[in-house]
Design an enzyme around this catalytic site. Sequence first.
Site, mmCIF file in Angstrom:
data_model
loop_
_atom_site.group_PDB
_atom_site.id
_atom_site.type_symbol
_atom_site.label_atom_id
_atom_site.label_comp_id
_atom_site.label_asym_id
_atom_site.label_seq_id
_atom_site.Cartn_x
_atom_site.Cartn_y
_atom_site.Cartn_z
ATOM 1 C CB CYS A 189 -0.873 -0.029 1.246
ATOM 2 S SG CYS A 189 -1.453 1.576 1.774
ATOM 3 C CD GLU A 190 0.272 5.126 -4.277
ATOM 4 O OE1 GLU A 190 1.094 4.641 -5.079
ATOM 5 O OE2 GLU A 190 -0.512 6.043 -4.564
ATOM 6 C CG HIS A 191 -2.411 5.720 0.601
ATOM 7 N ND1 HIS A 191 -3.641 5.233 0.213
ATOM 8 C CD2 HIS A 191 -2.028 6.598 -0.358
ATOM 9 C CE1 HIS A 191 -3.978 5.794 -0.934
ATOM 10 N NE2 HIS A 191 -3.022 6.611 -1.298
ATOM 11 C CG HIS A 192 -1.157 3.230 5.633
ATOM 12 N ND1 HIS A 192 -2.256 3.094 4.816
ATOM 13 C CD2 HIS A 192 -1.469 4.181 6.551
ATOM 14 C CE1 HIS A 192 -3.202 3.921 5.224
ATOM 15 N NE2 HIS A 192 -2.754 4.587 6.264
ATOM 16 C CD GLN A 230 -8.079 -4.268 -3.835
ATOM 17 O OE1 GLN A 230 -7.684 -4.350 -2.682
ATOM 18 N NE2 GLN A 230 -9.220 -4.790 -4.233
ATOM 19 C CG HIS A 258 -5.972 -3.034 1.604
ATOM 20 N ND1 HIS A 258 -5.281 -2.137 0.820
ATOM 21 C CD2 HIS A 258 -6.803 -3.708 0.766
ATOM 22 C CE1 HIS A 258 -5.687 -2.247 -0.432
ATOM 23 N NE2 HIS A 258 -6.613 -3.191 -0.501
ATOM 24 C CB CYS A 260 -2.981 0.103 6.062
ATOM 25 S SG CYS A 260 -3.852 0.018 4.500
HETATM 26 ZN ZN LIG Z 1 -2.837 1.662 3.405
#
Ligand SMILES: [Zn+2]
Length: 298
Positions: A189-192, A230, A258, A260
């Site tokens: 996941c590129e956010h976390h 995703q 996920h 996260c």
């Molecule tokens: Zn994430």
Amino acid sequence: MSKLSRQLSDLSDLSASELNEAIDDTNFPHTNVTTQCGRSNNSSKIYEIIQNDGESSENDITDINNHSSLNDITETTTKIINGLINNNNNNNNSNNNIKSTLNIDTNKKPTREALLPELSSSYRLLLSGLGEDPTRQGLLKTPERAAKAMLFFTKGYDQSIEDVLNGAIFDENHDEMVVVKDIEFFSMCEHHLVPFYGRVSIGYLPCNKILGLSKLARIVEIFSRRLQVQERLSKQIAVAVTHAVQPAGVAVVIEGVHMCMVMRGVQKINSKTVTSTMLGVFRDDPKTREEFLNLVNK
Ligand SMILES: [Zn+2]
């Protein structure tokens, strides 16, 4: 470079909105589906791919009681991400300087292994940022191990769709739906920067061209082994198949867990995220879409 390889090589760098445009620009043979690319019968071929991911991950758990500096950690993480991604772009000014002094062929991309020292020292900083002692015995080799693992998790940056598809596109008068379901994937996941994983099912209705079956799994691998969301992963896979064989339609369904969401935030262990991209006949014809979804959900 052919139009196809240009489309394919550009695909990796497209943002979500650019991907949407690529999808809109794709000319599916809507009106001719039943004549030129139609189906003589209702049978569909369905394939399942069992994948073995050779490397098992280490589960090192560290107690963290000391959140010393969130800023340091953020900065270090940003460095790590830049290192992972920029290698693929032309953003290596310092590397270029070194190369020109050493008179090395500047056209040659540095290998991702060359990123290891910098990535390792970023992880060392990360450990310090967490309040840990990077010199204690258990952590001595952790930065290098973590750097190697991260390079593996993002190895899709190293691979291009054109290389993978080279020689695997065949002219074939096959007019049945091709479905490969339950292709396992692991992504980040590129956010976390934590993993998400799950299964991808891909269907397409050929229009005089087919793709080697294993190549669908390779396409999934190339795009999932990157920093991702995703939604974009579904679109990139669908657009790649479209550009490769110009089918009458493509359908991609991804079911992902996920970490996260599971390990933080809402902490819903059993929640799954489902995304889908339907193009061409799969978008326009409810019966074709339904047939695909029935096959996938069997
Ligand atoms: Zn994430």
